[in-house]
Design an enzyme around this catalytic site. Sequence first.
Site, PDB file in Angstrom:
ATOM      1  N   ASP A  71      -8.230   2.613  -0.527  1.00 36.50           N
ATOM      2  CA  ASP A  71      -6.966   3.262  -1.207  1.00 36.50           C
ATOM      3  C   ASP A  71      -7.081   4.325  -2.103  1.00 36.50           C
ATOM      4  OD1 ASP A  71      -4.128   3.086  -1.069  1.00 36.50           O
ATOM      5  OD2 ASP A  71      -4.135   1.464  -2.521  1.00 36.50           O
ATOM      6  N   ASN A 120       1.100  -0.242   7.707  1.00 37.49           N
ATOM      7  CA  ASN A 120       1.273   1.294   7.774  1.00 37.49           C
ATOM      8  C   ASN A 120       2.035   1.985   8.638  1.00 37.49           C
ATOM      9  OD1 ASN A 120      -2.232   1.065   6.328  1.00 37.49           O
ATOM     10  ND2 ASN A 120      -0.392   1.378   4.955  1.00 37.49           N
TER      11      ASN A 120
END
Length: 246
Positions: free
Chosen positions: A28, A76
């Site tokens: 991330d 996502n």
Amino acid sequence: MFNKKNKDTTSIDIDTNNIPKHIGIIMDGNGRWAKRRNLPRSYGHKAGVETIRRIIKECNRLGVKYLTLYAFSTENWKRPEDEVNALMGLLVEYLKKEFKELDKNQVVINYIGDISKLPLRCQEELIKAKENTKSNTGVVMNLALNYGGRAEIIEGINRFLKDHNGEDNLKITEEILENYLYTKGMPDPDIVIRPSGEQRLSNFLLWQCAYTEFWYSDILWPDFTEKDLQQAIIDYQNRERRFGGL
Ligand code: IPE
Ligand code: IPE
Ligand code: MG
């Protein structure tokens, strides 16, 4: 947590007899990395790929058996189409460009997640890479793609029900379910690493993380180095895992 005092620790401090068998990484912070440089988000994702290259090598060197990299979650898809397309394009580019090197390093390329929803060219590259590296002897790299822990459990249960259609007294057990997960036959992750400062699972390996150690840090994924991985492993080795016992 990341101990700043030990920032310059070398791998000499790692106990080679206690290397985690399975490391999960929630990769991330790519977007924030790019934003800080006034670059489009896709540049962050590109920089993140460079980190993957270095970390796989280091895992191989240390003797880690499984490395699961969270690359694209079932959530996502909510991102703008441009970004999703850029990520899918990068995946194909990565597999094409890196295949030789990964294969030379004995990496077993694997994926977890429902890849049937990915663009066809991604599916083809993944299946080819998996097939061509299945006899390698190095680290197993699980790319988590269109992966979600909840979806994995539901999909596993549904497959179990389909396989046993109509049987009486159907009952699922932990062992049965584990055999229906994408991670079938793999040990649970010993440690999950999440850079970027977020302290959440974001639907990563929900079932498998029951007793996993967590390691967070503010470093953004494109800035994550071999030293950070070593530090995470050293911190892991200094934890006491009790699994509910004393
Ligand atoms: C992780 O970086 C990559 C993916 C989720 C595909 P992000 O894109 O989430 O980066 P941030 O969180 O916006 O910084
Ligand atoms: C988790 O990161 C998914 C991946 C790294 C692939 P996100 O950036 O999507 O997670 P949230 O939205 O911050 O929880
Ligand atoms: Mg993020």
